[in-house]
Motif scaffolding. Sequence first.
Motif, mmCIF file in Angstrom:
data_model
loop_
_atom_site.group_PDB
_atom_site.id
_atom_site.type_symbol
_atom_site.label_atom_id
_atom_site.label_comp_id
_atom_site.label_asym_id
_atom_site.label_seq_id
_atom_site.Cartn_x
_atom_site.Cartn_y
_atom_site.Cartn_z
ATOM 1 N N ARG A 98 1.174 -1.407 0.039
ATOM 2 C CA ARG A 98 -0.271 0.295 -0.030
ATOM 3 C C ARG A 98 1.115 1.508 -0.102
ATOM 4 N NH1 ARG A 98 -4.451 -2.964 4.404
ATOM 5 N NH2 ARG A 98 -5.612 -3.200 2.503
ATOM 6 N N ILE A 99 0.944 2.376 -0.684
ATOM 7 C CA ILE A 99 1.188 3.349 -1.141
ATOM 8 C C ILE A 99 0.579 4.613 -0.054
ATOM 9 C CG2 ILE A 99 3.186 2.537 -2.767
ATOM 10 C CD1 ILE A 99 1.381 4.028 -4.845
ATOM 11 N N SER A 130 4.998 7.646 2.165
ATOM 12 C CA SER A 130 4.038 6.802 2.722
ATOM 13 C C SER A 130 4.213 4.973 2.000
ATOM 14 C CB SER A 130 4.897 6.460 4.310
ATOM 15 O OG SER A 130 2.629 7.149 3.603
ATOM 16 N N CYS A 131 4.351 4.000 2.890
ATOM 17 C CA CYS A 131 4.488 2.868 2.571
ATOM 18 C C CYS A 131 4.621 1.299 3.231
ATOM 19 C CB CYS A 131 4.467 2.117 1.096
ATOM 20 S SG CYS A 131 6.668 1.508 1.041
ATOM 21 N N ASN A 132 3.793 0.335 2.855
ATOM 22 C CA ASN A 132 3.148 -0.646 3.936
ATOM 23 C C ASN A 132 3.475 -1.600 2.950
ATOM 24 O OD1 ASN A 132 3.284 -2.535 5.497
ATOM 25 N ND2 ASN A 132 0.705 -1.581 6.629
ATOM 26 N N ARG A 154 11.460 -4.557 1.931
ATOM 27 C CA ARG A 154 11.113 -5.459 2.396
ATOM 28 C C ARG A 154 9.589 -5.749 2.874
ATOM 29 N NH1 ARG A 154 16.838 -7.544 6.427
ATOM 30 N NH2 ARG A 154 16.259 -5.242 7.481
ATOM 31 N N PRO A 155 8.766 -6.635 3.139
ATOM 32 C CA PRO A 155 7.884 -6.312 4.659
ATOM 33 C C PRO A 155 7.978 -5.750 4.825
ATOM 34 C CG PRO A 155 8.075 -8.929 3.536
ATOM 35 C CD PRO A 155 8.818 -8.161 3.408
ATOM 36 N N GLY A 156 7.138 -4.479 6.118
ATOM 37 C CA GLY A 156 7.229 -3.607 6.980
ATOM 38 C C GLY A 156 6.655 -2.793 6.422
ATOM 39 N N GLU A 157 6.791 -1.674 8.095
ATOM 40 C CA GLU A 157 5.908 -0.333 7.182
ATOM 41 C C GLU A 157 7.166 0.396 7.638
ATOM 42 O OE1 GLU A 157 4.267 0.740 11.446
ATOM 43 O OE2 GLU A 157 2.009 -0.781 10.043
ATOM 44 N N MET A 165 15.093 8.368 8.026
ATOM 45 C CA MET A 165 14.685 7.785 9.477
ATOM 46 C C MET A 165 15.470 6.021 9.229
ATOM 47 S SD MET A 165 12.408 5.543 8.440
ATOM 48 C CE MET A 165 10.984 4.697 8.857
ATOM 49 N N GLY A 166 15.565 4.961 10.443
ATOM 50 C CA GLY A 166 16.753 4.197 10.018
ATOM 51 C C GLY A 166 15.937 3.848 8.916
#
Length: 187
Positions: A98-99, A130-132, A154-157, A165-166
């Motif tokens: 999701r974007i 941002s994306c998920n 990779r999979p994540g938020e 950010m990191g």
Amino acid sequence: MASSNMMNKIVFYEDRNFQGRSYECNNDCPDMSSYMSRCHSCRVERGCFMAYDRTNFMGNQYFMRRGEYADYTSMMGMSDGIRSCRMIPMHRGSYRMRIYERDNFQGQMHELMEDCENVMDRHSMANCMSCNVMDGNWLMYEQPHYRGRMMYMRPGEYRNFMGGMGGMGGMGSMRFMSARRIMDSYY
């Protein structure tokens, strides 16, 4: 079933054209300087990897699949060679991300399940901030048609692409314009 790291292998060389000392890797390596003072060429024998021009998976990112990379400087515009690398596990199954138009998953949202060569045109979005990533491994590019700087997702938020950010790997602010799945055929 064999463990995933047995399917991946990359060999790094200190100098261009596979010369000098070498280091064989089949997993993540946060700091190549532990094994060699410089790295200017490599062979990916099995699998896919992201190479980074700074340690700890930071800086500019370069996608590497099976093949020979005799000279990073001329092939990718990489000035300092590889400083770290990350193994990309093979994914079989669906791809879903999701974007969002704004950071922190705000604003207009669209779901991608296939490659998208121009996010702004296809979805009439002003930004992608941002994306998920729910399923699969993706490459996001700063320009349409899979061009410009890229980032492995990779999979994540990923809450804020512009904040450095990191999770962004120290790439500073980036705006993403296209997205491509890392398919099992790349392996």
